[in-house]
Design an enzyme around this catalytic site. Structure first.
Site, PDB file in Angstrom:
ATOM      1  N   SER A  55       2.002  41.286  22.429  1.00  0.00           N
ATOM      2  CA  SER A  55       0.977  42.315  22.645  1.00  0.00           C
ATOM      3  C   SER A  55      -0.400  41.824  22.245  1.00  0.00           C
ATOM      4  O   SER A  55      -0.552  41.001  21.355  1.00  0.00           O
ATOM      5  CB  SER A  55       1.299  43.571  21.834  1.00  0.00           C
ATOM      6  OG  SER A  55       0.248  44.508  22.005  1.00  0.00           O
ATOM      7  N   GLY A  56      -1.394  42.385  22.932  1.00  0.00           N
ATOM      8  CA  GLY A  56      -2.769  42.089  22.551  1.00  0.00           C
ATOM      9  C   GLY A  56      -3.654  41.752  23.738  1.00  0.00           C
ATOM     10  O   GLY A  56      -4.822  41.397  23.567  1.00  0.00           O
ATOM     11  N   GLY A  57      -3.074  41.835  24.947  1.00  0.00           N
ATOM     12  CA  GLY A  57      -3.867  41.543  26.133  1.00  0.00           C
ATOM     13  C   GLY A  57      -4.314  40.090  26.136  1.00  0.00           C
ATOM     14  O   GLY A  57      -3.818  39.260  25.357  1.00  0.00           O
ATOM     15  N   LYS A  77       8.858  46.066  21.653  1.00  0.00           N
ATOM     16  CA  LYS A  77       7.625  46.006  22.460  1.00  0.00           C
ATOM     17  C   LYS A  77       7.540  47.198  23.404  1.00  0.00           C
ATOM     18  O   LYS A  77       6.456  47.747  23.646  1.00  0.00           O
ATOM     19  CB  LYS A  77       7.577  44.687  23.250  1.00  0.00           C
ATOM     20  CG  LYS A  77       6.391  44.578  24.218  1.00  0.00           C
ATOM     21  CD  LYS A  77       5.070  44.631  23.481  1.00  0.00           C
ATOM     22  CE  LYS A  77       3.819  44.318  24.254  1.00  0.00           C
ATOM     23  NZ  LYS A  77       3.561  44.924  25.505  1.00  0.00           N
ATOM     24  N   HIS A 108       6.409  50.012  21.390  1.00  0.00           N
ATOM     25  CA  HIS A 108       4.968  49.778  21.164  1.00  0.00           C
ATOM     26  C   HIS A 108       4.171  50.323  22.349  1.00  0.00           C
ATOM     27  O   HIS A 108       3.173  51.024  22.191  1.00  0.00           O
ATOM     28  CB  HIS A 108       4.712  48.276  20.985  1.00  0.00           C
ATOM     29  CG  HIS A 108       3.274  47.873  21.097  1.00  0.00           C
ATOM     30  ND1 HIS A 108       2.609  47.802  22.308  1.00  0.00           N
ATOM     31  CD2 HIS A 108       2.346  47.553  20.157  1.00  0.00           C
ATOM     32  CE1 HIS A 108       1.359  47.450  22.106  1.00  0.00           C
ATOM     33  NE2 HIS A 108       1.166  47.284  20.801  1.00  0.00           N
ATOM     34  N   ASN A 109       4.627  50.002  23.552  1.00  0.00           N
ATOM     35  CA  ASN A 109       3.880  50.437  24.740  1.00  0.00           C
ATOM     36  C   ASN A 109       3.948  51.948  24.925  1.00  0.00           C
ATOM     37  O   ASN A 109       2.962  52.558  25.349  1.00  0.00           O
ATOM     38  CB  ASN A 109       4.398  49.718  25.982  1.00  0.00           C
ATOM     39  CG  ASN A 109       3.840  48.316  26.094  1.00  0.00           C
ATOM     40  OD1 ASN A 109       3.580  47.670  25.083  1.00  0.00           O
ATOM     41  ND2 ASN A 109       3.651  47.840  27.295  1.00  0.00           N
ATOM     42  N   GLU A 128       1.505  53.184  22.684  1.00  0.00           N
ATOM     43  CA  GLU A 128       0.190  52.854  23.271  1.00  0.00           C
ATOM     44  C   GLU A 128      -0.216  53.940  24.276  1.00  0.00           C
ATOM     45  O   GLU A 128      -1.354  54.442  24.256  1.00  0.00           O
ATOM     46  CB  GLU A 128       0.300  51.481  23.953  1.00  0.00           C
ATOM     47  CG  GLU A 128      -0.908  51.026  24.734  1.00  0.00           C
ATOM     48  CD  GLU A 128      -0.620  49.693  25.468  1.00  0.00           C
ATOM     49  OE1 GLU A 128      -0.265  48.708  24.799  1.00  0.00           O
ATOM     50  OE2 GLU A 128      -0.751  49.660  26.710  1.00  0.00           O
ATOM     51  N   ARG A 149      -0.013  60.585  32.769  1.00  0.00           N
ATOM     52  CA  ARG A 149      -0.427  59.517  33.706  1.00  0.00           C
ATOM     53  C   ARG A 149       0.053  59.840  35.108  1.00  0.00           C
ATOM     54  O   ARG A 149      -0.662  59.638  36.094  1.00  0.00           O
ATOM     55  CB  ARG A 149       0.149  58.168  33.270  1.00  0.00           C
ATOM     56  CG  ARG A 149      -0.627  57.575  32.152  1.00  0.00           C
ATOM     57  CD  ARG A 149      -0.587  56.068  32.186  1.00  0.00           C
ATOM     58  NE  ARG A 149      -0.993  55.585  30.874  1.00  0.00           N
ATOM     59  CZ  ARG A 149      -1.107  54.326  30.550  1.00  0.00           C
ATOM     60  NH1 ARG A 149      -0.830  53.386  31.437  1.00  0.00           N
ATOM     61  NH2 ARG A 149      -1.487  53.963  29.351  1.00  0.00           N
TER      62      ARG A 149
END
Ligand code: 6PG
Length: 469
Positions: free
Chosen positions: A130-132, A184, A187-188, A191, A289
């Site tokens: 992660s972190g772009g 992850k 995490h998303n 996010e 979304r």
């Protein structure tokens, strides 16, 4: 002659940035891209770091350039492309060589690929990164899954390239097979929820308080100096304060209100339903979304019903109350996420390290925030406890749930949609209600299907109402 410490396939933005990061930390890396023009372009732009990078033009060359036992990172699109790449590499690699999938894979695929790798080799690790682009280049947060011995083999490289929180690398082994990609995924999901909560606060200010985008940016910037300090609040301030060079308007006023997604938020929600650990704030964010994408339908709705009145009286809600509401919403979202990980850990036979997960998210990743350090401490001191019941966060909720209630109430009465904040409030109220209304549901189930119920005044189950003959 074999010389590189590690290989990487896929020189898209993330792969290119990760390769430069690895080279910069003093490791020799070989790279390969299906289209070799991309490799040439990458090398031309690598500057001095090119000295540590070996470009290769075929998989055979890539494999030959690596020190055995070899390790190759895949930075290619998730899905079938990963299976195809593993198939293509397998005949070229030894059984103890290692393939690392560093994309946003569905963790069910990672479990399947790990089982397959165990049977026939080469070894396989699933790694959430992660972190772009910026994170990949200068320090991502890394969540690994697979055999611990395989992780240990490459962890010196991963720890060197990872973000550091007070010197501690944000690169952690989460457990076997799909554990890293699962963490992850959550995490998303978080996010998505963090972003939706911030967008709702923005909506209350824009439509309820009639504030301009730059003024809202100033509020976010102020919040970023307080308990909400986080990467997402920081960039929200930047986004809100940016002017569109073409129109001279705030850029937010020209960005279409239709959000995209690649699916990881949805996976979090699906999994939460599978393991029976609901994440309503994340669900609201994913639904939000999807509803944003239905622009035409929303236009039809506004034509039919008219826009809600929306504008609040100046003293209806303060900016401080909105800040506290956002904090309460965020705590609810993380509480749900950690419960989900706890339950999924039990389902998939991982012993997911909750405090270490909070720690690995403290730097490098998109959801990094000041609050994560407090979460790591709370989860260390209170293992197995819902985050909202740990003393530190219970106190925060005591101090902020009324602001969340007021924000939701004011928004709802003015027609301002706040689905994630509402979900957070409902979760809070549900979790502090010892006597819920599910007795009615049990009565209904027994009435129409003789499903049986438990009683509050007797032991055992399988009781029926007098309606069952
Ligand atoms: C990260 C992000 C990243 C994700 C993008 C886009 O941790 O760096 O989570 O992995 O791909 O944020 O996600 P969506 O397109 O689904 O919004």
């Amino acid at each position: 002659m074999a010389q590189s410490d590690i290989g990487l396939i896929g020189l898209g933005v993330m792969g290119a940035m990760l390769s430069l990061n690895i080279a910069e930390k003093g490791f020799a890396i070989s790279v390969f891209n299906r289209t070799s023009a991309k490799t040439d372009d990458f090398m031309a732009k690598a500057g001095q770091l090119a000295e540590s990078i070996t470009p290769t033009k075929s998989l055979e060359d890539l494999v030959a350039s690596l020190k055995p036992p070899r390790a190759i990172i895949l930075m290619i699109p998730a899905g079938d492309a990963i299976d195809a790449q593993i198939e293509a590499l397998t005949p070229l690699l030894d059984k103890d060589d290692l393939i690392i999938d560093a994309g946003n894979a569905n963790f069910h695929n990672t479990i399947r690929r790990s089982a397959h790798a165990k049977e026939r080799g080469p070894a396989f690790l699933g790694m959430g990164v992660s972190g772009g682009a910026e994170g990949a280049r200068h320090g991502p947060s890394i969540m690994g899954g697979g055999e611990k011995a395989h992780w240990d083999r490459i962890s010196p490289i991963l720890e060197a390239i990872a973000a550091k929180y007070e010197g501690q690398p944000c690169a952690t082994w989460m457990g076997t097979d799909g554990a890293g990609h699962f963490v992850k995924t959550v995490h998303n999901g978080i996010e998505y929820a963090d972003m939706q909560l911030i967008a709702e606060a923005y909506g209350v200010m824009r439509d309820g308080l009639d504030m301009t985008a730059p003024a809202i940016g100033d509020v976010f910037a102020t919040w970023n100096d307080g308990p909400l300090r986080s990467y997402l609040i920081e960039i929200s301030a930047e986004v809100a304060k940016t002017t569109d060079p073409d129109t001279d308007k705030p850029i937010l006023d020209v960005i279409l209100d239709r959000a995209g997604q690649k699916g990881t938020g949805r996976w979090t929600v699906i999994e939460s339903q599978q393991v029976g650990a609901p994440v309503p704030v994340i669900e609201a964010a994913v639904a939000g979304r999807n509803m944003s994408a239905d622009l035409d339908m929303r236009k039809t709705g506004e034509d039919l019903f008219g826009a809600a009145p929306r504008t609040l009286s100046p003293d209806a809600l303060s900016i401080d109350e909105l800040e506290a509401a956002l904090m309460a919403g965020k705590i609810m979202c993380y509480a749900q996420g950690f419960v989900l990980m706890d339950k999924a850990g039990a389902t998939y036979d991982w012993s997911l390290p909750m405090p270490a997960i909070a720690e690995v998210w403290r730097a490098g990743c998109i959801i990094r925030s000041a609050m994560l350090d407090d979460m790591a401490s709370a989860l260390t001191d209170n293992p197995g406890t819902n985050l909202m019941f740990t003393p530190f966060f219970a106190e925060k909720m005591r101090n902020s749930h009324e602001a969340l209630r007021k924000t939701v109430a004011v928004a709802v009465t003015h027609g301002l949609p706040v689905p994630a904040m509402s979900a957070a409030l409902s979760y809070f109220d549900t979790m502090r209600t010892a006597r819920s209304t599910a007795n009615m549901i049990q009565g209904q189930r027994d009435f129409f299907g003789q499903h049986g119920f438990e009683r509050i005044d007797r032991d055992g189950s399988g009781y029926h109402g007098p309606w069952v003959a």
